[in-house]
Design a protein around this motif. Structure first.
Motif, PDB file in Angstrom:
ATOM      1  N   ALA A 441       0.825  -1.203   0.000  1.00  0.00           N
ATOM      2  CA  ALA A 441       0.000   0.000   0.000  1.00  0.00           C
ATOM      3  C   ALA A 441       0.861   1.256   0.000  1.00  0.00           C
ATOM      4  CB  ALA A 441      -0.937  -0.005   1.211  1.00  0.00           C
ATOM      5  N   ARG A 442       1.992   1.217   0.736  1.00  0.00           N
ATOM      6  CA  ARG A 442       2.889   2.377   0.719  1.00  0.00           C
ATOM      7  C   ARG A 442       3.497   2.576  -0.674  1.00  0.00           C
ATOM      8  NH1 ARG A 442       4.468   0.471   5.938  1.00  0.00           N
ATOM      9  NH2 ARG A 442       6.286  -0.594   5.047  1.00  0.00           N
ATOM     10  N   ARG A 443       3.862   1.483  -1.333  1.00  0.00           N
ATOM     11  CA  ARG A 443       4.414   1.625  -2.687  1.00  0.00           C
ATOM     12  C   ARG A 443       3.377   2.175  -3.653  1.00  0.00           C
ATOM     13  NH1 ARG A 443       6.488  -3.661  -1.791  1.00  0.00           N
ATOM     14  NH2 ARG A 443       4.969  -4.435  -3.308  1.00  0.00           N
ATOM     15  N   LEU A 444       2.132   1.727  -3.523  1.00  0.00           N
ATOM     16  CA  LEU A 444       1.082   2.235  -4.392  1.00  0.00           C
ATOM     17  C   LEU A 444       0.838   3.721  -4.145  1.00  0.00           C
ATOM     18  CD1 LEU A 444      -1.068   1.732  -6.509  1.00  0.00           C
ATOM     19  CD2 LEU A 444      -2.625   1.014  -4.690  1.00  0.00           C
ATOM     20  N   ALA A 445       0.840   4.130  -2.874  1.00  0.00           N
ATOM     21  CA  ALA A 445       0.667   5.557  -2.565  1.00  0.00           C
ATOM     22  C   ALA A 445       1.812   6.381  -3.139  1.00  0.00           C
ATOM     23  CB  ALA A 445       0.570   5.750  -1.048  1.00  0.00           C
ATOM     24  N   ALA A 446       3.049   5.846  -3.047  1.00  0.00           N
ATOM     25  CA  ALA A 446       4.195   6.567  -3.626  1.00  0.00           C
ATOM     26  C   ALA A 446       4.061   6.669  -5.135  1.00  0.00           C
ATOM     27  CB  ALA A 446       5.494   5.854  -3.254  1.00  0.00           C
ATOM     28  N   ALA A 447       3.608   5.602  -5.789  1.00  0.00           N
ATOM     29  CA  ALA A 447       3.426   5.656  -7.245  1.00  0.00           C
ATOM     30  C   ALA A 447       2.355   6.669  -7.629  1.00  0.00           C
ATOM     31  CB  ALA A 447       3.066   4.270  -7.773  1.00  0.00           C
ATOM     32  N   ARG A 448       1.286   6.741  -6.821  1.00  0.00           N
ATOM     33  CA  ARG A 448       0.245   7.734  -7.108  1.00  0.00           C
ATOM     34  C   ARG A 448       0.772   9.151  -6.934  1.00  0.00           C
ATOM     35  NH1 ARG A 448      -4.891   4.866  -3.999  1.00  0.00           N
ATOM     36  NH2 ARG A 448      -5.469   3.463  -5.710  1.00  0.00           N
ATOM     37  N   ARG A 449       1.580   9.364  -5.891  1.00  0.00           N
ATOM     38  CA  ARG A 449       2.156  10.701  -5.708  1.00  0.00           C
ATOM     39  C   ARG A 449       3.064  11.069  -6.877  1.00  0.00           C
ATOM     40  NH1 ARG A 449       2.695   8.894  -0.294  1.00  0.00           N
ATOM     41  NH2 ARG A 449       4.870   8.347  -0.698  1.00  0.00           N
ATOM     42  N   ASP A 450       3.882  10.123  -7.340  1.00  0.00           N
ATOM     43  CA  ASP A 450       4.743  10.409  -8.486  1.00  0.00           C
ATOM     44  C   ASP A 450       3.928  10.717  -9.731  1.00  0.00           C
ATOM     45  OD1 ASP A 450       6.907   9.985  -6.877  1.00  0.00           O
ATOM     46  OD2 ASP A 450       7.233   7.901  -7.506  1.00  0.00           O
ATOM     47  N   ALA A 451       2.845   9.955  -9.939  1.00  0.00           N
ATOM     48  CA  ALA A 451       2.004  10.209 -11.107  1.00  0.00           C
ATOM     49  C   ALA A 451       1.355  11.589 -11.028  1.00  0.00           C
ATOM     50  CB  ALA A 451       0.936   9.123 -11.226  1.00  0.00           C
ATOM     51  N   ARG A 452       0.922  11.978  -9.822  1.00  0.00           N
ATOM     52  CA  ARG A 452       0.333  13.316  -9.684  1.00  0.00           C
ATOM     53  C   ARG A 452       1.372  14.402  -9.935  1.00  0.00           C
ATOM     54  NH1 ARG A 452      -2.759  10.875  -5.380  1.00  0.00           N
ATOM     55  NH2 ARG A 452      -1.134  11.412  -3.885  1.00  0.00           N
ATOM     56  N   ARG A 453       2.609  14.196  -9.432  1.00  0.00           N
ATOM     57  CA  ARG A 453       3.649  15.193  -9.675  1.00  0.00           C
ATOM     58  C   ARG A 453       3.955  15.315 -11.162  1.00  0.00           C
ATOM     59  NH1 ARG A 453       6.149  13.184  -4.819  1.00  0.00           N
ATOM     60  NH2 ARG A 453       7.443  11.781  -6.080  1.00  0.00           N
ATOM     61  N   ARG A 454       4.004  14.176 -11.849  1.00  0.00           N
ATOM     62  CA  ARG A 454       4.275  14.237 -13.288  1.00  0.00           C
ATOM     63  C   ARG A 454       3.136  14.929 -14.031  1.00  0.00           C
ATOM     64  NH1 ARG A 454       6.117   8.793 -12.209  1.00  0.00           N
ATOM     65  NH2 ARG A 454       8.389   8.678 -12.346  1.00  0.00           N
ATOM     66  N   SER A 455       1.903  14.673 -13.597  1.00  0.00           N
ATOM     67  CA  SER A 455       0.773  15.332 -14.247  1.00  0.00           C
ATOM     68  C   SER A 455       0.827  16.844 -14.042  1.00  0.00           C
ATOM     69  CB  SER A 455      -0.545  14.761 -13.697  1.00  0.00           C
ATOM     70  OG  SER A 455      -0.637  13.371 -13.948  1.00  0.00           O
ATOM     71  N   VAL A 456       1.163  17.246 -12.811  1.00  0.00           N
ATOM     72  CA  VAL A 456       1.289  18.685 -12.556  1.00  0.00           C
ATOM     73  C   VAL A 456       2.424  19.279 -13.377  1.00  0.00           C
ATOM     74  CG1 VAL A 456       1.841  20.397 -10.794  1.00  0.00           C
ATOM     75  CG2 VAL A 456       0.261  18.539 -10.265  1.00  0.00           C
ATOM     76  N   ALA A 457       3.555  18.552 -13.448  1.00  0.00           N
ATOM     77  CA  ALA A 457       4.681  19.055 -14.241  1.00  0.00           C
ATOM     78  C   ALA A 457       4.337  19.138 -15.719  1.00  0.00           C
ATOM     79  CB  ALA A 457       5.905  18.151 -14.038  1.00  0.00           C
ATOM     80  N   ALA A 458       3.493  18.187 -16.206  1.00  0.00           N
ATOM     81  CA  ALA A 458       3.124  18.203 -17.618  1.00  0.00           C
ATOM     82  C   ALA A 458       2.338  19.459 -17.971  1.00  0.00           C
ATOM     83  CB  ALA A 458       2.302  16.963 -17.954  1.00  0.00           C
ATOM     84  N   PHE A 459       1.644  20.051 -16.992  1.00  0.00           N
ATOM     85  CA  PHE A 459       0.920  21.295 -17.251  1.00  0.00           C
ATOM     86  C   PHE A 459       1.729  22.526 -16.829  1.00  0.00           C
ATOM     87  CE2 PHE A 459      -2.483  18.160 -17.019  1.00  0.00           C
ATOM     88  CZ  PHE A 459      -3.259  18.505 -18.114  1.00  0.00           C
ATOM     89  N   ALA A 460       2.454  22.410 -15.720  1.00  0.00           N
ATOM     90  CA  ALA A 460       3.151  23.586 -15.200  1.00  0.00           C
ATOM     91  C   ALA A 460       4.372  23.942 -16.041  1.00  0.00           C
ATOM     92  CB  ALA A 460       3.560  23.350 -13.747  1.00  0.00           C
ATOM     93  N   ALA A 461       5.137  22.934 -16.478  1.00  0.00           N
ATOM     94  CA  ALA A 461       6.349  23.230 -17.248  1.00  0.00           C
ATOM     95  C   ALA A 461       6.051  23.931 -18.567  1.00  0.00           C
ATOM     96  CB  ALA A 461       7.148  21.947 -17.469  1.00  0.00           C
ATOM     97  N   PRO A 462       5.070  23.463 -19.376  1.00  0.00           N
ATOM     98  CA  PRO A 462       4.770  24.229 -20.590  1.00  0.00           C
ATOM     99  C   PRO A 462       4.293  25.645 -20.310  1.00  0.00           C
ATOM    100  CG  PRO A 462       3.859  22.013 -20.737  1.00  0.00           C
ATOM    101  CD  PRO A 462       4.337  22.191 -19.333  1.00  0.00           C
ATOM    102  N   LEU A 463       3.529  25.806 -19.214  1.00  0.00           N
ATOM    103  CA  LEU A 463       3.078  27.161 -18.891  1.00  0.00           C
ATOM    104  C   LEU A 463       4.255  28.057 -18.520  1.00  0.00           C
ATOM    105  CD1 LEU A 463      -0.151  26.398 -16.813  1.00  0.00           C
ATOM    106  CD2 LEU A 463       0.017  27.175 -19.184  1.00  0.00           C
ATOM    107  N   ALA A 464       5.214  27.495 -17.756  1.00  0.00           N
ATOM    108  CA  ALA A 464       6.389  28.297 -17.402  1.00  0.00           C
ATOM    109  C   ALA A 464       7.219  28.629 -18.638  1.00  0.00           C
ATOM    110  CB  ALA A 464       7.233  27.529 -16.381  1.00  0.00           C
TER     111      ALA A 464
END
Length: 565
Positions: A441-464
């Motif tokens: 469960a901890r590994r799954l939560a870490a994978a979800r956090r990484d996926a959310r960070r990548r999703s945010v970066a996919a929108f934030a980096a082009p905007l920057a």
């Protein structure tokens, strides 16, 4: 001499690389054909060779593959006709592979920044025009950054799905383990009940054999046989205890088995067997839960068994005191008389020898929310248990130990589900509220956090990037489009006419970035020349119109070719 054999890549990877190279080679060939008069060596064969190296290299060193393909784009900036070429598609492809195949973000970002630095430095060294700068500051950064972010997002989604399947397999395996553990727990509980019931019966048989030894009608041979029989029974009881101690698991509820005998039946059998038992009850008899009634039965049974085994012939006093919500059970056995069978215990021996049964008994009482005290008392031994009339909804879980007194591993504690309590069907105690989550469960939560960070970066980096590049690109495009003088209006301009008459035909502003050969071209003496673009194409060079003014009078006009003559 030993030779190291280089492992060959899988056939599937080779086929994928060949297919990718074919697609990129087709786009390169199309760009070569569209370019017209181009060099076959520099504009076709060299890019195909670079792609043949970069595509398989992207599996082991994707950053190096990006650098190679970006070199083709940098060479394209040296084209005097146009900076646009098909290599930007190859750059986007290998940049996407960089994001999909590299977990870290720091090294790829350094590679992308280095590629952009090379492109900007190439433009500065070659002294290219504004169109080339526009290409280097907008198209090439987009081809590097956006596909890399898309690749990272794709990789994050794959990891999340893979981790989800891994967790599902782990949960399935855990269900099998829980089922197996429940089966073993049931076996151990049955074995413990066999110890309690069979051990009690064997102790009564041993007591009767000891009583027969005192009969005056027996011969010495008969007495010796009875003594041997009593010793054999005592050994059997001890072996039974040791077997149960090995099989015993962490304590659970005992609802799987029901009590058919009452405490009164148990005491009646003991009296009939010759055990000097005297018992009394004070207070009204309450309605007890079957679990509590079973626990009380086991307390009395274990205490009588130990008394018969370790102090045969000694009087036993059993007392029940019923309160408002709790019942106190006390069993006291005294030392046997001098003419009775010999006792095989001294003070404290009962707690030591019968410790396995008393340890399990203490766990049983604790689970029910009660307490158990044992110890020497006035030359004998006393067992006192205080039990609630109804078990708690979430019974307290003792620190798990075996009947032999060994502490169980930490992973066996607090992992059972007890949501069915007090329905008397749950086989295990309730989990501790502070149990740490499972590793999966901890590994799954870490994978979800990484996926959310990548999703945010996919929108934030082009905007920057857009916040930095778009204003300059818009300003450059504004300069290019607002300095266009259409050919029809250029034909209407007549030398010798003042600016005030020609102002309606002129664009809002002159082109501020004419090439060097246009600025250094011969001009009429004493005049000031202005340049205007002849078309609105932003990604290609167009001819320039030159208007030379003597103060506010147009004295000459001509056309400057886009390329240096």
């Amino acid at each position: 001499m030993l030779h190291t054999r280089i492992p060959l890549p899988p056939a599937k990877s080779v086929l994928v690389d060949v297919a990718l190279w074919g697609v990129l080679a087709a786009s390169t060939g199309y760009g070569f054909r569209d370019a017209g008069a181009a060099s076959p060596v520099w504009d076709l064969l060299l890019p195909l060779a670079v792609l043949a190296v970069a595509v398989p290299l992207s599996r082991r060193r994707p950053g190096s593959a990006v650098v190679l393909v970006n070199g083709l784009c940098a060479l394209g900036l040296a084209d005097s006709a146009t900076p646009a070429n098909a290599h930007v598609l190859s750059l986007a492809a290998v940049s996407c592979l960089l994001g999909a195949r590299v977990t870290a973000a720091r090294s790829p970002l350094l590679v992308l920044a280095g590629c952009l630095a090379v492109d900007v430095a190439t433009c500065a060294v070659l002294g290219v025009q504004a169109v080339w700068w526009f290409w280097a500051l907008t198209v090439l950064p987009a081809a590097l950054l956006l596909p890399w972010l898309a690749g990272r997002h794709w990789r994050g989604r794959r990891e999340l799905v893979r981790e989800g399947w891994r967790l599902a397999r782990s949960l399935e395996e855990r269900q099998h383990l829980v089922a197996e553990r429940a089966r073993l727990t049931e076996r151990a509980d049955i074995a413990a009940d066999m110890h309690d019931s069979l051990g009690h019966a064997l102790s009564l048989v041993a007591l009767r054999a000891g009583a027969l030894e005192l009969s005056p009608d027996l011969t010495d041979s008969d007495r010796a046989d009875l003594a041997e029989l009593r010793g054999t029974i005592a050994d059997a009881v001890e072996q039974l205890r040791e077997t149960v101690a090995v099989l015993h698991d962490p304590p659970g509820t005992d609802a799987a088995l029901t009590v058919r005998d009452t405490v009164e039946d148990l005491l009646g059998r003991a009296v009939a067997s010759g055990v000097p038992v005297r018992w009394e009850r004070s207070g009204p008899v309450p309605a007890l839960s079957p679990l509590v009634e079973r626990g009380m039965y086991r307390v009395v049974q274990e205490a009588l068994t130990n008394a018969v085994k370790h102090a045969p012939g000694g009087p036993v006093k059993v007392g029940f005191t019923h309160g408002a919500d709790r019942t106190r059970v006390s069993i006291v056995n005294m030392a046997p008389s001098a003419d009775g069978p010999p006792a095989d215990h001294a003070e404290g021996t009962q707690a030591r020898v019968g410790g396995r049964g008393l340890t399990g008994l203490g766990e049983r009482v604790t689970v029910l929310g009660g307490s158990l005290r044992t110890g020497p008392y006035q030359g004998g031994f006393r067992v006192t248990a205080v039990l609630p009339h109804q078990p708690p909804s979430r019974p307290s879980t003792p620190a798990p130990t075996t009947r032999a007194g060994f502490r169980l591993p930490a992973w066996t504690r607090g992992t059972q589900d007890h949501s069915a309590w007090p329905s008397e069907k749950a086989p295990h105690p309730a989990p501790d509220t502070e149990v740490t989550p499972l590793e999966s469960a901890r590994r799954l939560a870490a994978a979800r956090r990484d996926a959310r960070r990548r999703s945010v970066a996919a929108f934030a980096a082009p905007l920057a990037a857009a916040a930095f590049l778009v204003p300059s690109a818009v300003y450059l495009a504004w300069q290019l489009t607002t300095s266009v003088l259409p050919p029809t209006r250029f034909e209407e301009l007549q030398p010798g006419r003042p600016r005030t008459e020609l102002a309606p035909l002129l664009p809002a502003r002159a082109f501020p970035h004419p090439p060097d050969h246009a600025r250094t071209a011969p001009r009429p003496s004493g005049t000031t020349c202005e340049f205007y673009r002849s078309g609105r194409d932003l990604l290609d060079q167009v001819d320039l119109y030159r208007l030379c003014w003597d103060r506010d009078t147009l004295v000459a006009k001509d056309t400057v070719p886009a390329n240096r003559p």
